[in-house]
Design a protein around this motif. Structure first.
Motif, PDB file in Angstrom:
ATOM      1  N   THR A  44       0.876  -1.168   0.000  1.00  0.00           N
ATOM      2  CA  THR A  44       0.000   0.000   0.000  1.00  0.00           C
ATOM      3  C   THR A  44       0.914   1.218   0.000  1.00  0.00           C
ATOM      4  O   THR A  44       1.718   1.386   0.909  1.00  0.00           O
ATOM      5  N   THR A  45       0.811   2.055  -1.040  1.00  0.00           N
ATOM      6  CA  THR A  45       1.797   3.121  -1.195  1.00  0.00           C
ATOM      7  C   THR A  45       1.146   4.494  -1.308  1.00  0.00           C
ATOM      8  O   THR A  45       0.256   4.693  -2.133  1.00  0.00           O
ATOM      9  N   LEU A  46       1.595   5.400  -0.467  1.00  0.00           N
ATOM     10  CA  LEU A  46       1.175   6.796  -0.540  1.00  0.00           C
ATOM     11  C   LEU A  46       2.373   7.589  -1.059  1.00  0.00           C
ATOM     12  O   LEU A  46       3.416   7.632  -0.409  1.00  0.00           O
ATOM     13  N   VAL A  47       2.222   8.141  -2.255  1.00  0.00           N
ATOM     14  CA  VAL A  47       3.318   8.894  -2.873  1.00  0.00           C
ATOM     15  C   VAL A  47       3.011  10.374  -2.768  1.00  0.00           C
ATOM     16  O   VAL A  47       1.957  10.830  -3.211  1.00  0.00           O
ATOM     17  N   ILE A  48       3.908  11.135  -2.174  1.00  0.00           N
ATOM     18  CA  ILE A  48       3.760  12.588  -2.144  1.00  0.00           C
ATOM     19  C   ILE A  48       4.675  13.145  -3.239  1.00  0.00           C
ATOM     20  O   ILE A  48       5.862  12.829  -3.262  1.00  0.00           O
ATOM     21  N   ALA A  49       4.108  13.933  -4.115  1.00  0.00           N
ATOM     22  CA  ALA A  49       4.901  14.440  -5.238  1.00  0.00           C
ATOM     23  C   ALA A  49       4.487  15.860  -5.531  1.00  0.00           C
ATOM     24  O   ALA A  49       3.398  16.287  -5.147  1.00  0.00           O
ATOM     25  N   HIS A  50       5.338  16.636  -6.194  1.00  0.00           N
ATOM     26  CA  HIS A  50       4.804  17.938  -6.597  1.00  0.00           C
ATOM     27  C   HIS A  50       4.482  18.032  -8.076  1.00  0.00           C
ATOM     28  O   HIS A  50       3.850  18.975  -8.495  1.00  0.00           O
ATOM     29  N   ARG A  51       4.905  17.027  -8.852  1.00  0.00           N
ATOM     30  CA  ARG A  51       4.559  17.048 -10.272  1.00  0.00           C
ATOM     31  C   ARG A  51       3.710  15.842 -10.650  1.00  0.00           C
ATOM     32  O   ARG A  51       4.006  14.708 -10.271  1.00  0.00           O
ATOM     33  N   LEU A  52       2.661  16.094 -11.431  1.00  0.00           N
ATOM     34  CA  LEU A  52       1.760  15.056 -11.909  1.00  0.00           C
ATOM     35  C   LEU A  52       2.502  14.048 -12.778  1.00  0.00           C
ATOM     36  O   LEU A  52       2.230  12.855 -12.760  1.00  0.00           O
ATOM     37  N   SER A  53       3.497  14.520 -13.525  1.00  0.00           N
ATOM     38  CA  SER A  53       4.185  13.668 -14.502  1.00  0.00           C
ATOM     39  C   SER A  53       4.973  12.536 -13.844  1.00  0.00           C
ATOM     40  O   SER A  53       5.296  11.555 -14.496  1.00  0.00           O
ATOM     41  N   THR A  54       5.277  12.659 -12.548  1.00  0.00           N
ATOM     42  CA  THR A  54       6.060  11.604 -11.896  1.00  0.00           C
ATOM     43  C   THR A  54       5.183  10.514 -11.289  1.00  0.00           C
ATOM     44  O   THR A  54       5.693   9.554 -10.755  1.00  0.00           O
ATOM     45  N   VAL A  55       3.869  10.658 -11.361  1.00  0.00           N
ATOM     46  CA  VAL A  55       2.986   9.665 -10.728  1.00  0.00           C
ATOM     47  C   VAL A  55       1.962   9.117 -11.723  1.00  0.00           C
ATOM     48  O   VAL A  55       0.838   8.781 -11.361  1.00  0.00           O
ATOM     49  N   VAL A  56       2.399   8.981 -12.959  1.00  0.00           N
ATOM     50  CA  VAL A  56       1.516   8.559 -14.058  1.00  0.00           C
ATOM     51  C   VAL A  56       0.784   7.246 -13.755  1.00  0.00           C
ATOM     52  O   VAL A  56      -0.394   7.096 -14.054  1.00  0.00           O
ATOM     53  N   GLY A  57       1.484   6.288 -13.148  1.00  0.00           N
ATOM     54  CA  GLY A  57       0.895   4.963 -12.973  1.00  0.00           C
ATOM     55  C   GLY A  57       0.105   4.766 -11.691  1.00  0.00           C
ATOM     56  O   GLY A  57      -0.386   3.669 -11.443  1.00  0.00           O
ATOM     57  N   THR A  78      -7.568   9.262 -12.083  1.00  0.00           N
ATOM     58  CA  THR A  78      -6.338   8.690 -12.634  1.00  0.00           C
ATOM     59  C   THR A  78      -5.623   9.791 -13.409  1.00  0.00           C
ATOM     60  O   THR A  78      -6.196  10.841 -13.702  1.00  0.00           O
ATOM     61  N   HIS A  79      -4.379   9.534 -13.767  1.00  0.00           N
ATOM     62  CA  HIS A  79      -3.610  10.506 -14.543  1.00  0.00           C
ATOM     63  C   HIS A  79      -4.360  10.846 -15.834  1.00  0.00           C
ATOM     64  O   HIS A  79      -4.505  12.016 -16.188  1.00  0.00           O
ATOM     65  N   GLY A  80      -4.892   9.810 -16.506  1.00  0.00           N
ATOM     66  CA  GLY A  80      -5.639  10.016 -17.750  1.00  0.00           C
ATOM     67  C   GLY A  80      -6.851  10.913 -17.543  1.00  0.00           C
ATOM     68  O   GLY A  80      -7.088  11.844 -18.325  1.00  0.00           O
ATOM     69  N   GLU A  81      -7.590  10.647 -16.485  1.00  0.00           N
ATOM     70  CA  GLU A  81      -8.791  11.450 -16.195  1.00  0.00           C
ATOM     71  C   GLU A  81      -8.438  12.907 -15.912  1.00  0.00           C
ATOM     72  O   GLU A  81      -9.100  13.829 -16.403  1.00  0.00           O
ATOM     73  N   LEU A  82      -7.374  13.113 -15.149  1.00  0.00           N
ATOM     74  CA  LEU A  82      -6.987  14.489 -14.819  1.00  0.00           C
ATOM     75  C   LEU A  82      -6.500  15.229 -16.065  1.00  0.00           C
ATOM     76  O   LEU A  82      -6.788  16.413 -16.243  1.00  0.00           O
ATOM     77  N   MET A  83      -5.795  14.535 -16.956  1.00  0.00           N
ATOM     78  CA  MET A  83      -5.308  15.162 -18.188  1.00  0.00           C
ATOM     79  C   MET A  83      -6.481  15.522 -19.104  1.00  0.00           C
ATOM     80  O   MET A  83      -6.488  16.580 -19.716  1.00  0.00           O
ATOM     81  N   GLU A  84      -7.477  14.633 -19.168  1.00  0.00           N
ATOM     82  CA  GLU A  84      -8.648  14.879 -20.000  1.00  0.00           C
ATOM     83  C   GLU A  84      -9.394  16.140 -19.567  1.00  0.00           C
ATOM     84  O   GLU A  84      -9.838  16.933 -20.384  1.00  0.00           O
ATOM     85  N   ARG A  85      -9.514  16.275 -18.234  1.00  0.00           N
ATOM     86  CA  ARG A  85     -10.222  17.446 -17.699  1.00  0.00           C
ATOM     87  C   ARG A  85      -9.396  18.723 -17.846  1.00  0.00           C
ATOM     88  O   ARG A  85      -9.900  19.820 -17.689  1.00  0.00           O
ATOM     89  N   GLY A  86      -8.104  18.543 -18.092  1.00  0.00           N
ATOM     90  CA  GLY A  86      -7.236  19.714 -18.328  1.00  0.00           C
ATOM     91  C   GLY A  86      -6.662  20.231 -17.068  1.00  0.00           C
ATOM     92  O   GLY A  86      -7.203  20.972 -16.312  1.00  0.00           O
TER      93      GLY A  86
END
Ligand code: ADP
Ligand code: ADP
Length: 229
Positions: A191-204, A221-229
């Motif tokens: 079970t992993t909680l990733v703290i990041a400041h860029r969306l591009s590093t947590v694509v999966g 998901t990354h795809g959903e967030l990209m679709e919404r802009g």
């Protein structure tokens, strides 16, 4: 096991300023949830609360359905591994540093963890296996090497839950990619909680939560967030 659940969590360090203003999310066992957002949003605070460095003002934090206030500090911390932004090493041997958190581990187990984290090469390079911050007694480790020590420590500790708190943000981009690969391997099945400041590093990640001013502004998901802009 290892499900993590935040239910309407509110928290402030000072009574005048609420940092988390009702945060709810779940990390199902074995899954990865990433929290992204601008600096100051409250991301690291979430990881500190899960580790129970502080008690919350309202809401609940549950691990496998149990309120973290009702389990002992020792068993909570045994269940959670943390790879921070900057790993601070003890001025001692690499073996000691890798063992930290599981002092009873055998030499074979330490060697295996070092191999999996790909630090066995610099263990041999280091006089008497010393890892120092000051570089006098032994080898001064680079940021990437220190993160590998933290990864070896986590492999040895083998916790069901992992917090990666900006674990690659202090590294150059080449080292960042290498360490990210190693972190993905170690987080598999946990079970992993990733703290990041860029969306591009947590694509999966299975879910990405965008935190702004202590509230969840967006999630998907990354795809959903990209679709919404
Ligand atoms: P799952 O089985 O839940 O998909 P993985 O261990 O395969 O979990 O990791 C899912 C994704 O989480 C990875 O593909 C990666 O994008 C992201 N991730 C894991 N660790 C990190 C990290 N340290 N930094 C950035 N992203 C990470
Ligand atoms: P992020 O990880 O998103 O950058 P943090 O969780 O570190 O944000 O911090 C959120 C807010 O809480 C910031 O405004 C920060 O200044 C404040 N803060 C963090 N730690 C403390 C502390 N120990 N005492 C008081 N305020 C703090």
């Amino acid at each position: 096991g290892g499900t993590v659940r935040f239910e309407d969590v509110r928290f402030s360090y000072d009574p005048e300023r609420e940092i988390l203003k009702g945060v709810s999310f779940e990390v199902p066992a074995g899954r990865t949830v990433a929290i992204v957002g601008p600096s100051g949003a409250g991301k690291s605070t979430i990881s500190r609360l899960l580790y129970r460095f502080y008690d919350i003002n309202a809401g609940r934090i549950l691990v496998d359905g149990q309120d973290v206030r009702e389990v002992t500090q020792a068993s909570l911390r045994a269940a959670i591994g943390m790879v921070p932004q900057d790993t601070v090493l003890f001025n001692d041997t690499l073996g000691y540093n890798i063992r930290y958190g599981r002092s009873g581990a055998s030499d074979e187990e330490v060697a295996r963890a070092a191999e999996l984290a790909q630090i066995d090469g610099f263990v041999r390079r280091t006089p008497k296996g010393y890892a120092t911050e000051v570089g006098e007694r032994g080898l001064k480790l680079s940021g990437g090497e220190k993160q590998r020590v933290a990864i070896a420590r986590t492999i040895l500790k083998d916790p069901p839950i992992l917090i990666l708190d900006e674990a690659t943000s202090a590294l150059d981009s080449h080292t960042e990619r290498e360490i990210q690969d190693a972190l993905e391997r170690v987080s598999r099945g946990r079970t992993t909680l990733v703290i990041a400041h860029r969306l591009s590093t947590v694509v999966g990640a299975d879910e990405i939560i965008v935190l702004q001013h202590g509230r969840i502004a967006e999630r998907g998901t990354h795809g959903e967030l990209m679709e919404r802009g």
